[in-house]
Scaffold this motif. Sequence first.
Motif, PDB file in Angstrom:
ATOM      1  N   ASP A  49     -28.516  30.393   4.558  1.00  0.00           N
ATOM      2  CA  ASP A  49     -28.440  29.965   5.962  1.00  0.00           C
ATOM      3  C   ASP A  49     -27.023  29.526   6.326  1.00  0.00           C
ATOM      4  OD1 ASP A  49     -31.125  30.469   6.259  1.00  0.00           O
ATOM      5  OD2 ASP A  49     -31.744  28.384   5.901  1.00  0.00           O
ATOM      6  N   ARG A  50     -26.356  28.824   5.395  1.00  0.00           N
ATOM      7  CA  ARG A  50     -24.989  28.361   5.650  1.00  0.00           C
ATOM      8  C   ARG A  50     -24.045  29.537   5.870  1.00  0.00           C
ATOM      9  NH1 ARG A  50     -21.105  28.376   2.096  1.00  0.00           N
ATOM     10  NH2 ARG A  50     -22.553  28.464   0.325  1.00  0.00           N
ATOM     11  N   GLN A  53     -24.745  31.243   9.230  1.00  0.00           N
ATOM     12  CA  GLN A  53     -24.256  30.450  10.358  1.00  0.00           C
ATOM     13  C   GLN A  53     -22.732  30.500  10.446  1.00  0.00           C
ATOM     14  OE1 GLN A  53     -25.886  26.526   9.785  1.00  0.00           O
ATOM     15  NE2 GLN A  53     -28.001  27.178  10.146  1.00  0.00           N
ATOM     16  N   THR A  54     -22.087  30.574   9.306  1.00  0.00           N
ATOM     17  CA  THR A  54     -20.618  30.560   9.285  1.00  0.00           C
ATOM     18  C   THR A  54     -20.016  31.901   9.677  1.00  0.00           C
ATOM     19  OG1 THR A  54     -20.634  28.898   7.516  1.00  0.00           O
ATOM     20  CG2 THR A  54     -18.585  30.117   7.856  1.00  0.00           C
TER      21      THR A  54
END
Length: 293
Positions: A49-50, A53-54
Motif C-alpha cells: 500500500d505504501r 500510494q507513493t
Amino acid sequence: MLACGTMGSAVLSGVLDSLALLSSRTEAGTDVAIPGRFLACVKRPESADRIKQTYGDKVEVFLHDHASAVAAADVVVLGCKPQLCEEILTAKAMKEAFRGKLLISVLAGTTINQIQDILGPDTLVLRAMPNTPCKIRQGMTVICFPSPPSPASSSADLSASIPPASIKPLVQWIFSQIGRAVFLDEKHFDACTALCGSGPAFACVMLEAMTDGGVMMGLPFTVAQELAAQTMQGAARMVLEGNHPAQIRNSVSTPGGCTIGGLLVMEDGKIRSTIARSIQEATNIASGLGKKK
C-alpha cells in the motif's frame, strides 16, 4: 526492486525523479538503455500500500510472488536485510527466474561469492553500496564488479536486452541519477558501508550537537538547525570541489580568534579519534552482517 524497503525505496525514488527530468528514453551521447518499467517486491500488504500510494502506476507491486517479478525483469536490485538473503534467493522458482539476469546487491556484509554460490553462474552478481541521501539524489554509491571474470567475459548468459559491454554504463547510470557513484574493489566494501551507509547518522549527530550549541547561546532552534545544516553542506561542497579540509579549517582559524578556540575544545574531547573509531567499529560490524550466526 526485490525486497523494496528503505534503501530500495530511496534508489527507486531517485531514479524515477531523474527520469521525470529526461526528455527522451536514452541520454544523448550514450548507449545506455534507460529503464522503462519498474517492479517492486514486498512481503507485507502495508508495504504494498505504501509503494502504491507513493508511486501510483509508475511502479508495479508484487506481493509475495517474487519469482514472477524477477522473471519479468532484466535488472534486479536486491535490498533485503543481509540475514534474509538466503531465504529470499532460495525460495521456490527463484533460481530459475534469475537465470540470465543482472543482480545488483545492496546488502551490507554479503559478498558477491556468497550470492553467486546460491544462484549459480547463470546470474551476473554485482555489489553496490548506496546511502539514504539517494532519496533526494544526493547519495554516495560505491559499486563493485566481480573480478575475475569481468562482466564482458562472465559465464552468465544475460538477456539480449543488456549486452555485456553496456552493463557497466547501465549500472553507473542508475546510481549516478541518485548522487555520485565510484567503482572500488570488493575488499573495501565494509569500510564503505561504515563511511557512506552509516555516515549520514554520524554526520547528523554532529549536526544536532552544533544545533544544540546554537540554542544554548540563544538562537531559536529552527534557525540554529538551518545554520548548522547549511554550514555543513557548504563545507562539504567546498571539499568536493577540490579544497582540502585542512585548508578550509586553516583559512577560518585566525590567530587568537573564536574558531581556533572552539577547535581546541574539540581536540580536548578527542573528537577526531572518536569519529575515526566510530568508522572502525561500524566497519567491523558490517563485515559480520552477511555471515551465518
